[in-house]
Design an enzyme around this catalytic site. Structure first.
Site, PDB file in Angstrom:
ATOM      1  N   LYS A  51      76.344 -91.700 -49.080  1.00 60.19           N
ATOM      2  CA  LYS A  51      75.170 -90.846 -49.350  1.00 60.19           C
ATOM      3  C   LYS A  51      74.792 -90.107 -48.112  1.00 60.19           C
ATOM      4  O   LYS A  51      74.715 -90.958 -47.039  1.00 60.19           O
ATOM      5  CB  LYS A  51      74.130 -91.420 -50.072  1.00 60.19           C
ATOM      6  CG  LYS A  51      73.687 -92.588 -49.491  1.00 60.19           C
ATOM      7  CD  LYS A  51      72.832 -93.804 -50.581  1.00 60.19           C
ATOM      8  CE  LYS A  51      72.140 -94.834 -49.581  1.00 60.19           C
ATOM      9  NZ  LYS A  51      71.946 -95.878 -50.639  1.00 60.19           N
ATOM     10  N   TYR A 270      53.658 -86.275 -21.993  1.00 50.55           N
ATOM     11  CA  TYR A 270      52.483 -85.832 -22.759  1.00 50.55           C
ATOM     12  C   TYR A 270      51.406 -86.873 -22.732  1.00 50.55           C
ATOM     13  O   TYR A 270      51.855 -88.124 -22.905  1.00 50.55           O
ATOM     14  CB  TYR A 270      53.196 -85.527 -24.070  1.00 50.55           C
ATOM     15  CG  TYR A 270      53.815 -84.074 -24.547  1.00 50.55           C
ATOM     16  CD1 TYR A 270      52.814 -83.054 -24.145  1.00 50.55           C
ATOM     17  CD2 TYR A 270      55.025 -84.067 -24.561  1.00 50.55           C
ATOM     18  CE1 TYR A 270      53.540 -81.565 -24.002  1.00 50.55           C
ATOM     19  CE2 TYR A 270      55.583 -82.860 -24.875  1.00 50.55           C
ATOM     20  CZ  TYR A 270      54.704 -81.700 -24.319  1.00 50.55           C
ATOM     21  OH  TYR A 270      55.470 -80.499 -24.644  1.00 50.55           O
TER      22      TYR A 270
HETATM   23  C1  LIG Z   1      72.173 -97.206 -50.233  1.00 46.67           C
HETATM   24  C2  LIG Z   1      72.864 -98.047 -51.308  1.00 46.67           C
HETATM   25  C3  LIG Z   1      73.753 -99.116 -50.971  1.00 46.67           C
HETATM   26  C4  LIG Z   1      74.223 -99.293 -49.705  1.00 46.67           C
HETATM   27  O1  LIG Z   1      73.276-100.056 -49.118  1.00 46.67           O
HETATM   28  P1  LIG Z   1      73.668-100.769 -47.546  1.00 46.67           P
HETATM   29  O2  LIG Z   1      72.442-101.690 -47.180  1.00 46.67           O
HETATM   30  O3  LIG Z   1      73.592 -99.666 -46.677  1.00 46.67           O
HETATM   31  O4  LIG Z   1      75.002-101.504 -47.627  1.00 46.67           O
HETATM   32  C5  LIG Z   1      74.097 -99.765 -52.040  1.00 46.67           C
HETATM   33  N1  LIG Z   1      73.613 -99.570 -53.219  1.00 46.67           N
HETATM   34  C6  LIG Z   1      72.506 -98.716 -53.620  1.00 46.67           C
HETATM   35  C7  LIG Z   1      71.970 -98.562 -55.106  1.00 46.67           C
HETATM   36  C8  LIG Z   1      72.298 -97.921 -52.689  1.00 46.67           C
HETATM   37  O5  LIG Z   1      71.146 -97.173 -53.055  1.00 46.67           O
END
Ligand SMILES: *Cc1c(COP(=O)(O)O)cnc(C)c1O
Length: 378
Positions: A51, A270
């Site tokens: 994702k 800054y």
């Molecule tokens: C993002 C996600 C994962 C992957 O998790 P990681 O900690 O990056 O391995 C797995 N399952 C779901 C439902 C997620 O949203």
């Protein structure tokens, strides 16, 4: 001049400037991490979670490597991501975490994409559209075992187990749930969620089951079921602070633009927030918060986040600007000049350590890395 213009037109814009960051993606480290997580997943298949454009690394940079190392299933957040993924993965199983929200069902059919149905509402939408189409398309059920994010609750499972009609017109190909505390192995939530997962899946028709994300894989065989869903571990983030078997995948470098000597009482950056205590040599580096190198990484007082030059630590001092940051190079004996590369993330500036200095986690750091880098796949 015309030669120069020709050069520009045949190169991508990022090829013409040194005064920007360089982001390297190490595909052999990615392959190593996928194989490591597959091995740790035991007999379960290992799916890759890609994702947010593969956690910011770019689908095109990671998918071919994952497929050539045996990955056959992928998870993304929504349909737009799934359609881009399909171009890189013509044969793989593709699941959508956000489920089905009434999009054109023909796209799911033609692109062979599976929604993770999260509620009875989504399930009935899916069923209705499948029935209109006259094809019983496959989908996953996401069940909520205590996370209280997406997923069918216990009452929904009961309804499902008692209502035959709800099973008509579509097919079940996976049951999943997500762990809330897998990064803390001793947390009682882990066992509690696993038990609820067992009880709830026992009320449903038999189907392959998936519970573990990266950190869940490290909880052991009891959590693996049929399919594990690995994200951050593939990209080099440590799912639990104790894990050291993974390799760094992303390296981020800035270039030194200018070097200056500062003395006691001077300030840097800054807000004049960083106050110089004694003679110091500082370097200004070509990466800032617009590149996703978070402003909260910069501190006025120790402990400082550490950048590295040839393996030597150089503290990041003062506030981070939009395009620039300052490092303390006083203790470096090597020859340093404008153009010298500074590692901001990588083998020595570990993403988990830098994220922690910024008050966040590697996931947020990776997904926020901007578009101004020269991206280079190794
Ligand atoms: C993002 C996600 C994962 C992957 O998790 P990681 O900690 O990056 O391995 C797995 N399952 C779901 C439902 C997620 O949203």
């Amino acid at each position: 001049m015309t030669e120069f213009l020709n050069d520009i037109s045949t190169n991508t814009v990022s090829d013409v400037s040194n005064a920007m960051g360089r982001l390297e993606i190490n595909r052999s480290a990615l392959a190593h991490n996928y194989e490591t997580m597959s091995q740790k997943s035991g007999t379960a298949r290992t799916a890759a979670v890609v994702k947010a454009n593969a956690y910011g690394l770019g689908l095109e940079n990671v998918i071919p490597t994952l497929i050539s190392h045996g990955c056959e299933a992928f998870f993304v957040a929504n349909l737009v991501e799934a359609i881009s993924l399909r171009q890189h993965a013509p044969k793989a199983d593709i699941y959508i975490f956000n489920g089905y929200t009434g999009e054109d069902i023909d796209v799911f059919k033609s692109e062979k994409i599976f929604p993770c149905l999260n509620s009875l509402h989504q399930l009935i939408l899916w069923q209705t559209e499948c029935q209109k189409l006259g094809v019983a398309l496959p989908a996953c059920l996401n069940i909520d075992t205590g996370f209280n994010r997406l997923g069918l609750c216990e009452a929904d499972i009961l309804t499902l187990s008692e209502t035959n009609d709800l099973w008509n017109g579509w097919t079940l190909n996976l049951i999943m749930s997500h762990l809330a505390c897998a990064d803390t192995p001793t947390h009682p939530m882990n066992q509690a969620q696993r038990e609820r997962f067992l009880n709830m899946t026992a009320m449903l028709p038999p189907a392959p089951r998936s519970l573990a994300n990266s950190a869940g894989v490290l909880l052991g065989a009891d959590f693996h079921f049929d399919l594990t869903r690995c994200g951050i571990s593939l990209y080099g983030g440590a799912p639990q602070s104790t894990d050291t078997a993974l390799e760094s995948v992303v390296s981020l470098y800035g270039y030194i633009l200018q070097i200056k000597e500062v003395s006691k009482g001077d300030t840097v950056g800054y807000g004049a927030a960083y106050i110089v205590q004694s003679e110091q040599k500082i370097a200004i580096v070509s990466v800032g918060y617009a590149d996703g190198f978070l402003r909260s990484t910069g501190h006025a007082h120790p402990p400082y986040a550490l950048a590295h030059i040839n393996g030597h630590p150089t503290p990041i001092i003062g506030r981070i600007s939009m395009d620039l940051l300052a490092i303390d190079i006083t203790s470096i004996e090597d020859q340093i000049e404008p153009g010298t590369m500074v590692e901001l993330l990588g083998k020595t500036s570990l993403i988990d350590a830098v994220a922690s200095q910024a008050g966040t986690i590697s996931y947020e750091l990776l997904t926020g890395l901007g578009n101004r880098y020269k991206r280079i796949c190794l």
